[in-house]
Design a protein around this motif. Structure first.
Motif, short mmCIF file in Angstrom:
data_model
loop_
_atom_site.label_atom_id
_atom_site.label_comp_id
_atom_site.label_asym_id
_atom_site.label_seq_id
_atom_site.Cartn_x
_atom_site.Cartn_y
_atom_site.Cartn_z
N MET A 71 6.34 33.67 26.62
CA MET A 71 5.98 34.98 27.16
C MET A 71 4.58 35.40 26.75
SD MET A 71 9.49 37.25 26.97
CE MET A 71 8.70 38.65 27.79
N ALA A 72 4.14 35.02 25.57
CA ALA A 72 2.79 35.37 25.13
C ALA A 72 1.75 34.70 26.04
CB ALA A 72 2.57 34.96 23.68
N VAL A 73 1.94 33.40 26.29
CA VAL A 73 1.03 32.68 27.18
C VAL A 73 1.10 33.25 28.59
CG1 VAL A 73 0.53 30.44 28.25
CG2 VAL A 73 1.14 30.56 25.81
N MET A 74 2.33 33.47 29.06
CA MET A 74 2.56 33.99 30.40
C MET A 74 1.89 35.34 30.59
SD MET A 74 6.27 34.99 31.94
CE MET A 74 6.34 36.50 30.96
N SER A 81 0.86 31.25 35.22
CA SER A 81 1.76 32.20 34.58
C SER A 81 3.13 32.19 35.25
CB SER A 81 1.16 33.61 34.65
OG SER A 81 2.05 34.58 34.15
N ALA A 82 3.15 32.06 36.57
CA ALA A 82 4.41 32.05 37.31
C ALA A 82 5.27 30.84 36.96
CB ALA A 82 4.13 32.07 38.82
N ILE A 83 4.64 29.71 36.73
CA ILE A 83 5.39 28.52 36.31
C ILE A 83 6.02 28.76 34.93
CG2 ILE A 83 5.19 26.07 35.70
CD1 ILE A 83 2.91 25.91 37.78
N CYS A 84 5.24 29.40 34.04
CA CYS A 84 5.80 29.77 32.74
C CYS A 84 6.96 30.73 32.90
CB CYS A 84 4.72 30.42 31.86
SG CYS A 84 3.37 29.32 31.37
N TYR A 85 6.83 31.65 33.86
CA TYR A 85 7.87 32.65 34.06
C TYR A 85 9.16 32.02 34.58
CZ TYR A 85 10.12 37.06 35.15
OH TYR A 85 11.00 38.11 35.18
N ALA A 86 9.03 30.98 35.38
CA ALA A 86 10.23 30.30 35.87
C ALA A 86 11.04 29.75 34.70
CB ALA A 86 9.84 29.16 36.82
N TYR A 87 10.34 29.17 33.73
CA TYR A 87 11.03 28.68 32.53
C TYR A 87 11.55 29.84 31.70
CZ TYR A 87 11.83 25.95 28.27
OH TYR A 87 12.39 25.36 27.17
N ILE A 120 6.12 38.04 20.15
CA ILE A 120 4.93 38.10 21.00
C ILE A 120 3.77 38.74 20.23
CG2 ILE A 120 3.94 39.16 23.07
CD1 ILE A 120 6.71 38.86 24.37
N ALA A 121 4.06 39.84 19.54
CA ALA A 121 3.02 40.50 18.74
C ALA A 121 2.49 39.55 17.66
CB ALA A 121 3.57 41.76 18.10
N GLY A 122 3.39 38.77 17.06
CA GLY A 122 2.97 37.82 16.03
C GLY A 122 2.04 36.75 16.57
N PHE A 123 2.37 36.19 17.72
CA PHE A 123 1.50 35.18 18.32
C PHE A 123 0.14 35.78 18.70
CE2 PHE A 123 5.39 32.61 19.18
CZ PHE A 123 4.92 31.40 18.66
N LEU A 124 0.15 36.97 19.28
CA LEU A 124 -1.11 37.60 19.66
C LEU A 124 -1.95 37.97 18.44
CD1 LEU A 124 0.19 39.95 22.50
CD2 LEU A 124 -1.23 37.91 22.79
N ALA A 125 -1.27 38.34 17.35
CA ALA A 125 -1.99 38.76 16.14
C ALA A 125 -2.78 37.61 15.51
CB ALA A 125 -1.01 39.33 15.12
N LEU A 126 -2.47 36.37 15.85
CA LEU A 126 -3.21 35.24 15.30
C LEU A 126 -4.70 35.31 15.66
CD1 LEU A 126 -0.69 32.33 16.03
CD2 LEU A 126 -1.14 33.46 13.83
#
Length: 297
Positions: free
Chosen positions: A78-81, A161-167, A192-198
């Motif tokens: 979801m973070a990448v998406m 992003s849509a391909i990520c969303y399908a998964y 998600i916040a943790g990944f973005l905080a990197l």
């Protein structure tokens, strides 16, 4: 306890998509104002606090190993998406952006058959194909407009992003079988916040006070949508609920016009009509029995 009827899950999922579409409009405005990364980072942090208020007071036990693994996996996806989608959304009209994401439910229906062992009903396939024809009609109409190189790059980001969303749809189904809606909402926001905080030491900027209300609103809408979708996917099969994603286009068209003065072309309206008809048709699928899926989870 009597299990809610599948039609109720379909209705709740549809409402969840409507709320999510409102969040998209808020996030597009924030992305244009403070940048995609900062809009997502601060929204995720606010969302974590909100979800925590619902989840933590009951004294939750530590998530099971299977649940935690799904929380982390889905949070990363979801973070990448989200970064790809909102970066693209800031560069293309809302209706076009959402139309491009409609490859996701179609892919998800077949992912559900392969990864979850769910039967792929004929009505779901036909409905998805008709809806896809509606999306192609919309894109054909929008190719007449010269939106520039940035719009092309934005469209490419949204397709990935849509391909990520399908998964993500498949992960949401698996996750909903091992964790309740409040647990899902809290852990997804936190991870998600943790990944973005990197990337915070390099990219984070404290938002101005005038942006705080909209960030809080975006977090509230995102949390509400997460709760609704988690509740629905716990009670109905992913292949049954996937077509509700197409209703996002109707909301994107309305919000894009009202908030950003983005006009909707006649071919876009025709495509939306096809999408709506396809959703109604696919919604009449007889849902898969839940017992085997819960046992598999």
């Amino acid at each position: 306890m009597t299990r809610p009827r599948p039609a109720m899950a379909f209705a709740v999922a549809t409402a969840g998509i409507a709320v999510f579409s409102c969040m998209d409009a808020v996030m597009k405005g924030l992305s244009l104002e403070i940048g995609t990364y900062n809009a997502l980072l601060w929204r995720s942090l606010a969302g974590t606090l909100m979800a925590g208020l619902l989840y933590l007071p009951r004294g939750p036990a530590r998530p099971s190993r299977a649940a935690l693994r799904l929380h982390v996996t889905r949070g990363a996806v979801m973070a990448v998406m989200a970064v790809l989608f909102f970066w693209g959304l800031a560069r293309v009209p809302m209706a076009q952006a959402v139309a491009l994401t409609f490859i996701a439910p179609l892919i998800a229906i077949f992912f559900a058959g392969v990864l979850l062992g769910e039967p792929v009903h004929r009505r779901a396939v036909i409905g998805s194909l008709v809806a896809s024809a509606g999306v192609l009609l919309i894109l054909f109409g929008q190719t007449r407009a010269d939106l520039g190189r940035q719009a092309l790059l934005g469209s490419a980001a949204i397709v990935v992003s849509a391909i990520c969303y399908a998964y993500n749809i498949i992960l949401m189904r698996r996750q909903s079988l091992v964790a309740d809606a409040r647990e899902v909402a809290f852990w997804q926001s936190l991870i998600i916040a943790g990944f973005l905080a990197l990337a915070a030491p390099f990219l984070a900027v404290l938002p101005a006070a005038r942006h705080v209300p909209m960030l809080v609103l975006a977090a509230l809408l995102a949390t509400t949508s997460l709760l609704a979708l988690s509740w629905a996917y716990r009670r109905a099969a992913a292949s049954y609920l996937a077509p509700v994603e197409y209703t996002a286009f109707l909301w994107a068209s309305i919000l894009g016009y009202l908030v950003f003065a983005e006009k909707v072309a006649p071919l876009t309206v025709a495509g939306a009509a096809l999408i709506g008809a396809a959703c109604l048709y696919a919604a009449r699928v007889r849902p898969v029995a839940m017992g085997n899926l819960e046992a598999a989870a």
